[in-house]
Design an enzyme around this catalytic site. Structure first.
Site, PDB file in Angstrom:
ATOM      1  N   ASP A  67       0.815  -1.215   0.000  1.00 23.06           N
ATOM      2  CA  ASP A  67       0.000   0.000   0.000  1.00 23.06           C
ATOM      3  C   ASP A  67       0.849   1.265   0.000  1.00 23.06           C
ATOM      4  O   ASP A  67       2.069   1.213   0.187  1.00 23.06           O
ATOM      5  CB  ASP A  67      -0.970  -0.002   1.200  1.00 23.06           C
ATOM      6  N   ASN A 135      -7.861  -3.332  14.052  1.00 22.02           N
ATOM      7  CA  ASN A 135      -9.240  -3.570  13.603  1.00 22.02           C
ATOM      8  C   ASN A 135      -9.330  -4.719  12.597  1.00 22.02           C
ATOM      9  O   ASN A 135     -10.360  -4.914  11.967  1.00 22.02           O
ATOM     10  CB  ASN A 135      -9.827  -2.290  12.993  1.00 22.02           C
ATOM     11  N   HIS A 137      -7.457  -5.058   9.826  1.00 22.29           N
ATOM     12  CA  HIS A 137      -7.115  -4.799   8.420  1.00 22.29           C
ATOM     13  C   HIS A 137      -5.824  -5.515   8.041  1.00 22.29           C
ATOM     14  O   HIS A 137      -4.935  -5.738   8.874  1.00 22.29           O
ATOM     15  CB  HIS A 137      -7.081  -3.299   8.085  1.00 22.29           C
ATOM     16  N   GLU A 142      -9.848  -2.154   5.089  1.00 22.16           N
ATOM     17  CA  GLU A 142     -10.507  -1.864   6.358  1.00 22.16           C
ATOM     18  C   GLU A 142     -11.754  -2.740   6.525  1.00 22.16           C
ATOM     19  O   GLU A 142     -12.256  -3.308   5.542  1.00 22.16           O
ATOM     20  CB  GLU A 142     -10.890  -0.376   6.396  1.00 22.16           C
TER      21      GLU A 142
HETATM   22  C1  F6R Z   1       1.403  -1.738   6.178  1.00 26.09           C
HETATM   23  C2  F6R Z   1       0.050  -2.276   6.206  1.00 26.09           C
HETATM   24  C3  F6R Z   1      -0.746  -2.391   7.464  1.00 26.09           C
HETATM   25  C4  F6R Z   1       0.091  -2.682   8.708  1.00 26.09           C
HETATM   26  C5  F6R Z   1      -0.804  -2.692   9.951  1.00 26.09           C
HETATM   27  C6  F6R Z   1      -0.002  -2.947  11.212  1.00 26.09           C
HETATM   28  O1  F6R Z   1       1.929  -1.760   4.868  1.00 26.09           O
HETATM   29  O2  F6R Z   1      -0.434  -2.644   5.186  1.00 26.09           O
HETATM   30  O3  F6R Z   1      -1.725  -3.376   7.315  1.00 26.09           O
HETATM   31  O4  F6R Z   1       0.719  -3.919   8.562  1.00 26.09           O
HETATM   32  O5  F6R Z   1      -1.456  -1.462  10.056  1.00 26.09           O
HETATM   33  O6  F6R Z   1       0.857  -1.867  11.419  1.00 26.09           O
HETATM   34  P1  F6R Z   1       1.980  -1.907  12.557  1.00 26.09           P
HETATM   35  O7  F6R Z   1       2.958  -2.944  12.152  1.00 26.09           O
HETATM   36  O8  F6R Z   1       2.576  -0.520  12.529  1.00 26.09           O
HETATM   37  O9  F6R Z   1       1.277  -2.219  13.823  1.00 26.09           O
END
Ligand code: F6R
Length: 240
Positions: A67, A135, A137, A142
């Site tokens: 992303d 959440n 994702h 989302e």
């Molecule tokens: C990042 C992504 C997100 C993160 C998720 C966890 O490229 O796609 O899904 O993996 O938000 O983020 P952290 O590791 O910062 O807790």
């Protein structure tokens, strides 16, 4: 789903990076799906050290990131393009033409999604690395996102923007939208490696492993993938 429980973030980073190192040793021209955020930083550090010890090379590796934020220039310190170069690409021998991060610059975001999706259709991801949002994702899919989605522009939830505020000076600076691989894209990977660390991920890890498969908890779809490894530390695994 194979669950590997480890003590802490350091061990998680070691165990997860070893899985990637094993793949790169077996298949030096592997295609990796990569993630940003806090979870993979230790893993990337271990990959860099392994590269410095000449155990692995990225010379033939291709990467596709999950992303990218909309509205940040690539040069912005918190763009995911910049994050990946800072935490991994600048330190190894990967060829820039083999690095793919969605481009979310310019006015025609749909065209950017279509272009990235086309690249994904042409690629076969050997190993997709994932973190997980509190959440549920994965990527920036989302809650409520259809399992059939491919690369699209997502409006980030308030929870995700709040969670990611720590990387910015204020909530106002956190982008409201991102381009993300869709769930369908993620599910095409041959193998998936999900890492989760810390108390904040307890409930999400429980739902991931034991919850119903539902679009209200996007990561639950991984229960239907044939080759998933989840590496969790003690805090994140507390409810399992
Ligand atoms: C990042 C992504 C997100 C993160 C998720 C966890 O490229 O796609 O899904 O993996 O938000 O983020 P952290 O590791 O910062 O807790």
């Amino acid at each position: 789903m194979k669950i590997i429980r480890v003590k802490d973030y350091q061990e998680l980073s070691r165990v997860a990076s070893q899985l990637m190192i094993d793949l790169l040793q077996k298949k030096p021209n592997a295609t990796l799906g990569l993630a940003t955020g806090s979870s993979p930083i230790g893993l990337y550090q271990n990959l860099i050290q392994s590269y410095q010890r000449q155990e692995i090379s990225f010379a033939e590796v291709k990467t596709y990131n999950l992303d990218e934020y909309c509205g940040l220039p690539r040069s912005h310190p918190e763009s995911y393009h910049n994050f990946m170069h800072r935490h991994l690409f600048h330190h190894v021998d990967i060829k820039e033409e083999n690095v793919h991060v969605p481009s979310a610059e310019g006015n025609n975001l749909q065209a950017q999604c279509d272009a990235y999706n086309e690249l994904l259709h042409q690629a076969t991801i050997d190993l997709q690395l994932l973190g997980i949002g509190g959440n549920g994702h994965i990527g920036f899919n989302e809650p409520g996102t259809s399992f059939k989605t491919e690369t699209f522009v997502v409006r980030l939830t308030d929870k995700t923007r709040e969670d990611n505020k720590r990387f910015f000076n204020s909530l106002d600076e956190v982008p409201t939208h991102a381009i993300t691989m869709g769930i369908h894209n993620i599910m095409q990977a041959k193998e998936i490696l999900l890492i989760a660390s810390g108390k904040g991920k307890q409930q999400a890890v429980y739902e991931l492993v034991h919850g119903p498969v539902t679009e209200t908890f996007p990561a639950s779809i991984l229960q239907q993938h044939s080759h998933v490894t989840v590496v969790v530390d003690e805090e994140a695994a507390a409810l399992l």
